[in-house]
Design a protein around this motif. Structure first.
Motif, short mmCIF file in Angstrom:
data_model
loop_
_atom_site.label_atom_id
_atom_site.label_comp_id
_atom_site.label_asym_id
_atom_site.label_seq_id
_atom_site.Cartn_x
_atom_site.Cartn_y
_atom_site.Cartn_z
N ALA A 119 -47.24 43.04 -70.53
CA ALA A 119 -46.26 42.02 -70.17
C ALA A 119 -44.90 42.64 -69.87
N GLN A 120 -44.49 43.62 -70.66
CA GLN A 120 -43.21 44.26 -70.41
C GLN A 120 -43.19 45.01 -69.09
N ILE A 121 -44.30 45.63 -68.74
CA ILE A 121 -44.37 46.34 -67.46
C ILE A 121 -44.36 45.36 -66.30
N LYS A 122 -45.10 44.27 -66.41
CA LYS A 122 -45.21 43.33 -65.30
C LYS A 122 -43.88 42.69 -64.95
N PHE A 123 -43.08 42.38 -65.97
CA PHE A 123 -41.82 41.71 -65.73
C PHE A 123 -40.63 42.68 -65.74
N VAL A 143 -49.07 27.05 -70.94
CA VAL A 143 -49.45 27.00 -69.52
C VAL A 143 -48.44 26.17 -68.73
N LYS A 144 -48.01 25.05 -69.30
CA LYS A 144 -47.03 24.21 -68.62
C LYS A 144 -45.71 24.94 -68.43
N LEU A 145 -45.27 25.65 -69.46
CA LEU A 145 -44.02 26.39 -69.35
C LEU A 145 -44.15 27.55 -68.37
N LEU A 146 -45.32 28.21 -68.36
CA LEU A 146 -45.53 29.34 -67.45
C LEU A 146 -45.49 28.89 -66.00
N ARG A 147 -46.02 27.71 -65.70
CA ARG A 147 -46.03 27.21 -64.33
C ARG A 147 -44.66 26.75 -63.88
N SER A 148 -43.78 26.43 -64.82
CA SER A 148 -42.45 25.93 -64.45
C SER A 148 -41.37 26.99 -64.48
N ARG A 149 -41.70 28.21 -64.86
CA ARG A 149 -40.72 29.28 -64.94
C ARG A 149 -41.03 30.36 -63.91
N SER A 150 -40.02 31.11 -63.55
CA SER A 150 -40.19 32.21 -62.59
C SER A 150 -39.31 33.36 -63.03
N GLY A 151 -39.67 34.56 -62.57
CA GLY A 151 -38.88 35.73 -62.91
C GLY A 151 -38.95 36.06 -64.39
N ALA A 152 -37.81 36.49 -64.92
CA ALA A 152 -37.76 36.91 -66.32
C ALA A 152 -38.02 35.76 -67.29
N LEU A 177 -55.76 41.87 -69.31
CA LEU A 177 -55.66 42.76 -68.16
C LEU A 177 -55.91 42.01 -66.85
N VAL A 178 -56.86 41.08 -66.85
CA VAL A 178 -57.11 40.26 -65.66
C VAL A 178 -55.88 39.41 -65.35
N LEU A 179 -55.26 38.82 -66.37
CA LEU A 179 -54.04 38.06 -66.17
C LEU A 179 -52.93 38.94 -65.62
N PHE A 180 -52.86 40.18 -66.08
CA PHE A 180 -51.85 41.11 -65.61
C PHE A 180 -52.04 41.44 -64.13
N LEU A 181 -53.30 41.56 -63.69
CA LEU A 181 -53.58 41.97 -62.33
C LEU A 181 -53.43 40.84 -61.32
N PHE A 182 -53.77 39.62 -61.73
CA PHE A 182 -53.89 38.55 -60.74
C PHE A 182 -52.86 37.44 -60.90
N PHE A 183 -52.06 37.43 -61.95
CA PHE A 183 -51.07 36.37 -62.10
C PHE A 183 -49.82 36.71 -61.32
N GLY A 184 -49.31 35.73 -60.56
CA GLY A 184 -48.04 35.88 -59.88
C GLY A 184 -48.08 36.93 -58.78
N ARG A 185 -46.95 37.51 -58.55
CA ARG A 185 -46.84 38.51 -57.48
C ARG A 185 -47.30 39.87 -57.97
N ALA A 186 -47.18 40.83 -57.10
CA ALA A 186 -47.60 42.19 -57.44
C ALA A 186 -46.69 42.77 -58.51
N LEU A 187 -47.09 43.89 -59.03
CA LEU A 187 -46.33 44.55 -60.09
C LEU A 187 -44.91 44.86 -59.62
N PRO A 188 -43.89 44.41 -60.33
CA PRO A 188 -42.52 44.69 -59.91
C PRO A 188 -42.22 46.19 -59.91
N ARG A 189 -41.36 46.58 -59.04
CA ARG A 189 -40.95 47.98 -59.01
C ARG A 189 -40.08 48.30 -60.22
N TRP A 190 -40.16 49.55 -60.64
CA TRP A 190 -39.30 49.98 -61.74
C TRP A 190 -37.86 49.99 -61.27
N ARG A 191 -36.99 49.53 -62.14
CA ARG A 191 -35.60 49.38 -61.74
C ARG A 191 -34.87 50.71 -61.61
#
Length: 431
Positions: free
Chosen positions: A164-168, A332-341, A203-217
């Motif tokens: 989760a920390q890597i994905k976001f 699930v409801k909160l996840l669908r209503s939030r974006s980004g961090a 791991l499946v949620l990490f690979l397929f949820f939302g957009r692609a893996l964010p770039r390292w800052r």
């Protein structure tokens, strides 16, 4: 208050009774401060369901084994953890420190539990770990090793937190990527198939949820690259030896249970435990207490549904699983209503809920993970509910954000205004 919460996250695996006392003290201080300042407490349907669940569990315990301490540990303690964390709003910096503490504690304590016996001695050497003919299951059972599954679930939680920390892009991703091969290797050697399934779901949620893996800052330092490379090599070597192991603990040997369940010794033994649990449920439909099965057979029923039916009765078990249904719905409801961090906490909550769901099928997970995964799980649930129940920020009336084409990019200096005609900075004609 935040530093007290951080102390709880770091110290709960060391002394469970101390952790219960600390979280009870924090709940008292939060309640008293809210009442004195006339601010409302953050309460929801989960708290009401926990109250009904506590009443049912207490009634079943008084009729059955009369060991009320298990009600405090398995019912009151999880509610206190979620109550405290849902009433303490955390900033992003504080949340980063809290999740980093969770990752560190889960990795260190999980690895330490994996390689020590019941007396707390580290008997495993690297040669024994890599030996093909060495049976780790024989070592565990002969030394009366306890808490192996609890350690496996704790390591899986660390694996999901790192993902989760890597994905976001939560903080520096280099350290988390370096930990992933180590955690993967430890999970392979834990040999818990329900934990593998739960970590695989994350791991499946990490690979397929939302957009692609964010770039390292920030660019990854050279030392971090070396750590990642070394970690991958070590994980490949250790995992390969585990894959080809013929001692009954190898990855392929454990996976054969999915293809030939009738020949799986572990499944056959648990079927026997489940049958004994069903017989006890028929004898005590209103519940017999959380320690009744263990006191009679020296084992847990290895199933959360059966364990709750024995411990709290039919009504208590129904309310308990209603709590998990409510948490799944809110996450699930909160996840669908939030974006980004803002989606980090509900995403982590969904990952841990999936891990708990797989664990419930083969373990009495409330008791097995009491001092390992359970406090972290309920802390994350409290953080998720705090964000779900917090009011949305209001905008000032009459002020709207400027269109994108009118906004000045960051780093570009503001242009100086031209002097108005006839103003102080204007030059007189002929001057």
């Amino acid at each position: 208050m935040f530093w007290a919460l951080l102390l709880f996250l770091v110290s709960f695996p060391l002394n469970l009774l101390g952790a219960v006392a600390l979280i009870a003290l924090l709940a008292y201080l939060i309640t008293a401060s809210r009442l004195l300042s006339r601010r409302p407490l953050v309460l929801n349907a989960k708290d009401a369901l926990f109250l009904v669940y506590a009443v049912c569990a207490t009634a079943a315990t008084l009729v059955g084994d009369r060991e009320l301490m298990f009600v405090v540990r398995l019912v009151v303690f999880p509610w206190l953890v979620s109550f405290v964390f849902q009433n303490v709003p955390l900033t992003r910096r504080q949340l980063t420190l809290a999740t980093d503490a969770m990752l560190l504690v889960a990795t260190v304590i999980g690895a330490a539990m994996l390689f020590q016996d019941a007396s707390g001695n580290f008997h495993f050497t690297l040669q024994q770990l890599l030996a093909v003919q060495e049976s780790r299951r024989v070592f565990y059972f002969s030394s009366a090793q306890m808490g192996i599954n609890g350690a496996a679930f704790l390591l899986a939680a660390a694996f999901l937190i790192a993902l989760a920390q890597i994905k976001f892009a939560w903080g520096s991703a280099a350290l988390r990527v370096a930990l992933l091969p180590v955690l993967f290797t430890l999970l392979i050697f834990a040999g818990a198939r329900s934990v593998w399934l739960g970590a695989g779901a994350g791991l499946v949620l990490f690979l397929f949820f939302g957009r692609a893996l964010p770039r390292w800052r920030s660019p990854v330092p050279t030392l971090s690259r070396v750590l990642v490379a070394v970690g991958i090599v070590v994980a490949a070597v250790l995992s390969f030896r585990a894959l080809i192991s013929d001692s009954g603990i190898g990855f392929l040997t454990r996976m054969e249970g999915f293809t030939n369940p009738l020949d799986d010794a572990t499944l056959l033994v648990r079927l026997r435990y489940w049958q004994l649990a069903v017989d006890m449920i028929h004898q005590h439909p209103l519940g017999a207490g959380f320690n009744a099965y263990y006191a009679k057979y020296g084992r847990t029923p290895h199933n959360e549904v059966l364990g709750q039916l024995i411990g709290a009765g039919w009504l208590g078990a129904a309310v308990y699983f209603a709590v998990f249904g409510y948490l799944c719905w809110r996450a699930v409801k909160l996840l669908r209503s939030r974006s980004g961090a803002e989606a980090f906490v509900p995403y982590l909550a969904v990952s841990l809920l999936a891990l708990m769901a797989f664990g419930m099928a083969t373990e009495n997970i409330t008791r097995v993970t009491l001092g390992t995964l359970a406090p972290l799980f309920w802390a994350v649930m409290g953080m998720m509910l705090q964000r779900a129940d917090a009011p949305a920020p209001r905008r000032r009336p009459g002020r709207r954000p400027a269109p994108a084409r009118w906004r000045r990019p960051r780093g570009v200096p503001r242009r100086p205004r031209a002097p108005e005609p006839g103003g102080e900075g204007a030059r007189a004609p002929g001057a």
